[in-house]
Scaffold this motif. Structure first.
Motif, PDB file in Angstrom:
ATOM      1  N   VAL A 183      44.930  51.543  43.118  1.00 52.13           N
ATOM      2  CA  VAL A 183      45.083  50.410  42.474  1.00 52.13           C
ATOM      3  C   VAL A 183      45.676  48.922  42.040  1.00 52.13           C
ATOM      4  O   VAL A 183      46.611  49.003  41.832  1.00 52.13           O
ATOM      5  N   SER A 184      45.539  47.988  42.182  1.00 50.60           N
ATOM      6  CA  SER A 184      46.565  46.366  42.328  1.00 50.60           C
ATOM      7  C   SER A 184      46.273  46.253  40.633  1.00 50.60           C
ATOM      8  O   SER A 184      45.077  46.132  40.480  1.00 50.60           O
ATOM      9  N   PRO A 185      47.273  46.488  39.969  1.00 47.18           N
ATOM     10  CA  PRO A 185      47.130  46.395  38.411  1.00 47.18           C
ATOM     11  C   PRO A 185      46.470  44.777  38.018  1.00 47.18           C
ATOM     12  O   PRO A 185      46.169  43.927  39.028  1.00 47.18           O
ATOM     13  N   CYS A 186      45.544  45.122  37.476  1.00 36.72           N
ATOM     14  CA  CYS A 186      44.916  43.630  36.419  1.00 36.72           C
ATOM     15  C   CYS A 186      45.311  43.031  34.967  1.00 36.72           C
ATOM     16  O   CYS A 186      46.106  43.674  34.489  1.00 36.72           O
ATOM     17  N   PHE A 187      45.402  41.544  34.602  1.00 40.28           N
ATOM     18  CA  PHE A 187      45.890  41.360  33.839  1.00 40.28           C
ATOM     19  C   PHE A 187      44.751  40.736  33.113  1.00 40.28           C
ATOM     20  O   PHE A 187      43.742  40.373  33.320  1.00 40.28           O
ATOM     21  N   LEU A 188      44.976  40.622  31.774  1.00 38.83           N
ATOM     22  CA  LEU A 188      44.147  40.377  30.890  1.00 38.83           C
ATOM     23  C   LEU A 188      44.256  38.279  30.945  1.00 38.83           C
ATOM     24  O   LEU A 188      42.951  37.209  31.211  1.00 38.83           O
ATOM     25  N   ASP A 189      44.920  38.341  31.199  1.00 35.44           N
ATOM     26  CA  ASP A 189      45.064  36.092  31.523  1.00 35.44           C
ATOM     27  C   ASP A 189      44.954  35.681  32.835  1.00 35.44           C
ATOM     28  O   ASP A 189      45.883  36.575  33.463  1.00 35.44           O
ATOM     29  N   CYS A 283      39.879  40.736  38.717  1.00 28.74           N
ATOM     30  CA  CYS A 283      40.262  41.779  38.985  1.00 28.74           C
ATOM     31  C   CYS A 283      39.473  42.860  40.232  1.00 28.74           C
ATOM     32  O   CYS A 283      40.598  43.340  40.921  1.00 28.74           O
ATOM     33  N   PHE A 284      38.442  42.228  40.251  1.00 30.06           N
ATOM     34  CA  PHE A 284      37.583  42.542  41.351  1.00 30.06           C
ATOM     35  C   PHE A 284      38.450  41.964  42.413  1.00 30.06           C
ATOM     36  O   PHE A 284      38.705  42.371  43.921  1.00 30.06           O
ATOM     37  N   GLU A 341      39.241  49.483  29.691  1.00 31.35           N
ATOM     38  CA  GLU A 341      39.051  50.914  30.184  1.00 31.35           C
ATOM     39  C   GLU A 341      38.417  51.413  31.251  1.00 31.35           C
ATOM     40  O   GLU A 341      38.483  51.463  32.386  1.00 31.35           O
ATOM     41  N   LEU A 342      37.082  50.583  31.648  1.00 28.58           N
ATOM     42  CA  LEU A 342      36.604  51.149  32.070  1.00 28.58           C
ATOM     43  C   LEU A 342      36.805  50.117  34.011  1.00 28.58           C
ATOM     44  O   LEU A 342      36.747  50.206  34.728  1.00 28.58           O
ATOM     45  N   SER A 343      36.824  48.353  33.571  1.00 29.95           N
ATOM     46  CA  SER A 343      36.803  47.583  34.634  1.00 29.95           C
ATOM     47  C   SER A 343      38.503  47.105  34.956  1.00 29.95           C
ATOM     48  O   SER A 343      38.638  47.977  36.289  1.00 29.95           O
ATOM     49  N   LEU A 344      39.030  46.792  33.928  1.00 27.77           N
ATOM     50  CA  LEU A 344      40.758  46.113  34.135  1.00 27.77           C
ATOM     51  C   LEU A 344      41.664  47.236  34.859  1.00 27.77           C
ATOM     52  O   LEU A 344      42.145  47.422  35.680  1.00 27.77           O
ATOM     53  N   LYS A 345      42.000  48.455  34.190  1.00 29.28           N
ATOM     54  CA  LYS A 345      42.581  50.224  33.810  1.00 29.28           C
ATOM     55  C   LYS A 345      41.996  49.941  35.912  1.00 29.28           C
ATOM     56  O   LYS A 345      43.009  50.835  35.909  1.00 29.28           O
ATOM     57  N   SER A 346      40.924  50.496  35.996  1.00 28.24           N
ATOM     58  CA  SER A 346      40.424  51.153  37.161  1.00 28.24           C
ATOM     59  C   SER A 346      40.452  50.054  38.079  1.00 28.24           C
ATOM     60  O   SER A 346      40.020  50.596  39.528  1.00 28.24           O
ATOM     61  N   GLY A 347      40.486  49.325  38.198  1.00 27.63           N
ATOM     62  CA  GLY A 347      40.953  47.792  39.457  1.00 27.63           C
ATOM     63  C   GLY A 347      39.169  47.604  39.755  1.00 27.63           C
ATOM     64  O   GLY A 347      39.362  47.622  41.255  1.00 27.63           O
TER      65      GLY A 347
END
Length: 724
Positions: A183-189, A283-284, A341-347
């Protein structure tokens, strides 16, 4: 007379007049001597005694002493007799008192039975759920409450004896990374300054914690050795910090033992500035190579000369909501947890969507972008505008126009229109799937479901478990509840089902199910649904590591063997014949594959076939030989059920009228998951720190064992919620 014996009749008390003898006085007349008048007026004078008088006095005195001795002996005997009678009396009185108490208790039980006519309502209540965070022990030291009645000694610490830990259930094993990209890490902003937050649990469970009756944590890949309390579960999403800090400030009246440690582990985020739709898309895009074998991986993951890695399937997580829905603070926390938890943290393995039913059918949301945006912004919190899709019943009438004449309906138990959401909620999901070919699986989720635990851990665990299930006797296993304390392991349970199926003489389901159609025909089944071998030759091989087309969270039962009211809500089939074979799963939350939804869509628009929403996906899967499975997630009860009785009530009802899917549905009221499970909502609110029916809340938790800390649990229904 007052006191415990005040009601004893006077005749039962021993007489006291004969117990005491008059003692001799200084007057000789008391000994029987004749009275002689004093001749001396002096106060010190005394009568003169003659020899005869002396002898008479001696004889009288001897006789008196003998009489006194005899009286003393008599007194001892009388005292002993009276003491004996008194003891007998006490025993009689005590017996009458105990008899009276038993009669009072029997009358109370009879009144309780009249108020609660169901046997389960009189079972012993369980209260290990409410053991608090200051009683934590390691999982291997725990004895579940049902097996420890009376309760084991509980040590209450001044603070949680264990420290909270970050929960990271995402797959990072070397074996996994050999086949799939990391997974490439994702962010809120957009500036990538605010990383997707972590959540925290405790590495233990409270002493005397109650255990589930149905299902298992270990079997579905959820860690059983940790528990969640509200600061670690929802604190990172704004539960505990105050509104000036852009939090929700819900913990002001909460018990706080150990909370400072948890709060020091996460960053406070202003979620009012988060656009979840854009965050999911970014994120996608960052992880697109994980799902598209033609997409180029980033430079740090591009291994020169290495073979391309496998592509992961994508999931749409679809929450069914409607205009006018009240997004409570707790609902906001739950939605943030789902997306993160389902989308951003899972990449990007999941995308969360709100599928909003527009109740006003006069609004042309499909024709006017302006009207669409007005309805959206009025009915959905701004955070979630970017993940929302609107639909209406009027729209479904144009998409699935029918006709669906009443003469083609076996029964309309509800009396509702076929185009109404009550009878055709699945149409909107079918339509949504046709608009989104990028997803392989679609999770149909309801707004009154809560999961107390990590969303990805649960959903990924359920999916992985379902993939591994062999097809042989899968429908039969999925029609029952697995009770580990009675059936043993899931493998043992599978052998029990095999024996019971053979003994029943019923033909096992193997591939697609054919039935008479009187010339109407059937749609062809998808590829891969024909068994490769006859049933008898299969060694539980077919279907292993095949993704399930349908995953449900209650058993897949045969409505024809139940007293379920909607079992004949079947439309479009030949009514001169018997109704087609059917299966159903109560509570419509489920994971559906693209090929199942495609078949449902084709059956609806091409064949004019449909059924009640809880019956339609399982029945299409049954007809077309698809892989369907009930996932045995943990389900709790609020009382001690005898295991054989539990199995009989839920798995082997004697008559359809007693089916747990119909006349016997009252048996679910004390459970944590069913459409009418009253205990589920009460337990959820207690975990949030609220007072429920006079119990719980700060006044209970603070002087007691602290706030609740529970393992992951799927709650349904949650019709309302509150904090302390």
């Amino acid at each position: 007379m007052k006191g415990p014996f005040s009601r004893i009749p006077a005749m039962l008390w021993p007489r006291t007049s004969s117990l005491y003898t008059q003692l001799p006085s200084h007057g000789l007349s008391e000994y029987g001597a004749p009275h002689t008048p004093y001749t001396d007026s002096s106060p010190l004078g005394s009568p003169r005694l003659t020899s005869a008088s002396w002898r008479n006095l001696k004889r009288t005195t001897s006789q008196s002493r003998l009489s006194m001795g005899l009286r003393r002996i008599s007194t001892k005997r009388i005292l002993a007799i009276c003491a004996f009678l008194f003891i007998v009396l006490i025993l009689i009185v005590r017996g009458k008192y105990q008899e009276r108490q038993r009669r009072i208790e029997e009358e109370a039980r009879e009144r309780e039975k009249q108020r609660n006519p169901f046997p389960w309502a009189n079972f012993t209540r369980l209260d290990g759920f409410y053991s608090g965070i200051r009683t934590l022990i390691k999982y291997d030291e725990c004895v579940q409450e049902q097996n420890a009645i009376p309760h084991l000694a509980m040590k209450v610490h001044p603070a949680p004896p264990l420290d909270p830990v970050k929960v990271d259930p995402y797959i990072k094993s070397s074996d996994h990374l050999k086949e799939y990209y990391p997974v490439s890490p994702c962010f809120l902003d957009e500036d990538e300054q605010v990383p997707a937050p972590d959540v925290f649990a405790y590495p233990g469970i409270p002493t005397n914690m109650t255990g589930p009756y149905f299902g298992s944590y270990e079997e579905i890949g959820v860690k059983a050795d940790r528990c969640w309390e509200r600061f670690g579960r929802f604190g990172p999403y704004g539960y505990s910090y105050n509104k000036p800090e852009r939090g929700l400030g819900l913990s002001k009246s909460s018990e706080r033992s150990g909370a400072d440690k948890v709060e020091a582990m996460f960053r406070k985020v202003d979620y009012t500035r988060v656009n979840w739709g854009k965050a999911q898309k970014r994120c996608f895009e960052k992880n697109k190579h994980r799902f598209d074998s033609n997409a180029k991986p980033p430079k740090d993951q591009d291994e020169k000369g290495a073979a391309k890695k496998k592509a992961l399937p994508r999931n749409a997580y679809v929450l069914r909501t409607w205009t006018g829905y009240d997004y409570s603070d707790i609902q906001m926390l739950s939605l943030r947890a789902m997306v993160n938890e389902l989308s951003l943290k899972s990449g990007g393995e999941y995308d969360v969507h709100l599928l909003v039913h527009v109740k006003d059918t006069t609004l042309p949301i499909w024709a006017s972008e302006e009207i669409y945006q007005q309805v959206l912004q009025k009915n959905v919190p701004e955070e979630f505008w970017g993940i929302t899709t609107l639909w209406s019943e009027q729209q479904m009438k144009t998409y699935y126009p029918g006709p669906y004449p009443a003469k083609d309906q076996f029964e309309n138990h509800s009396g509702q229109d076929i185009f109404g959401v009550y009878r055709s909620a699945h149409w909107a999901l079918q339509w949504f799937a046709q608009q989104h070919p990028e997803y392989e699986f679609f999770w149909n989720w309801e707004m009154d479901v809560r999961y107390l635990g990590h969303y990805y851990e649960f959903h990924n665990g359920v999916s992985s478990w379902a993939d591994k299930q062999p097809r042989k006797l899968l429908w039969e296993r999925s029609s029952r509840w697995w009770i580990p304390s009675l059936h043993g392991s899931y493998e043992d349970f599978s052998r029990i089902v095999e024996r019971e199926t053979a003994a029943s003489g019923a033909k096992p389901i193997w591939g697609s199910v054919e039935f008479p159609t009187a010339g109407l025909g059937m749609l062809p089944s998808p590829n891969g649904t024909t068994p490769p071998t006859p049933f008898e030759e299969d060694n539980y091989d077919w279907g292993v590591f095949e993704p399930a087309d349908l995953i449900t969270f209650d058993p897949l039962f045969d409505p024809a063997t139940s007293s379920w009211g909607y079992q004949l809500d079947v439309t479009g089939y030949n009514r001169t014949l018997a109704p087609p074979p059917r299966r159903a799963a109560i509570v419509t939350i489920a994971r559906l594959s693209r090929r199942l939804l495609n078949s449902m869509h084709e059956e609806t628009w091409r064949m004019r076939h449909t059924m009640f929403p809880e019956m339609w996906p399982p029945s299409v899967a049954l007809h077309h030989g698809m892989k369907a499975v009930y996932a045995p997630h943990p389900v709790y009860f609020d009382r001690v059920w005898p295991l054989e009785h539990l199995d009989g009530v839920f798995n082997h009802p004697k008559l359809p009228e007693g089916s747990p899917f119909g006349g016997g549905e009252h048996n679910h009221q004390g459970s944590s998951f069913y459409y009418n499970a009253g205990f589920s909502g009460a337990l959820w609110r207690r975990w949030l720190g609220a007072v429920e029916a006079g119990n719980g809340g700060y006044e209970f938790e603070e002087p007691g064992t602290g706030r609740m800390c529970m393992r992951g649990l799927l709650h349904h229904p949650i019709k309302w919620e509150r904090v302390a």
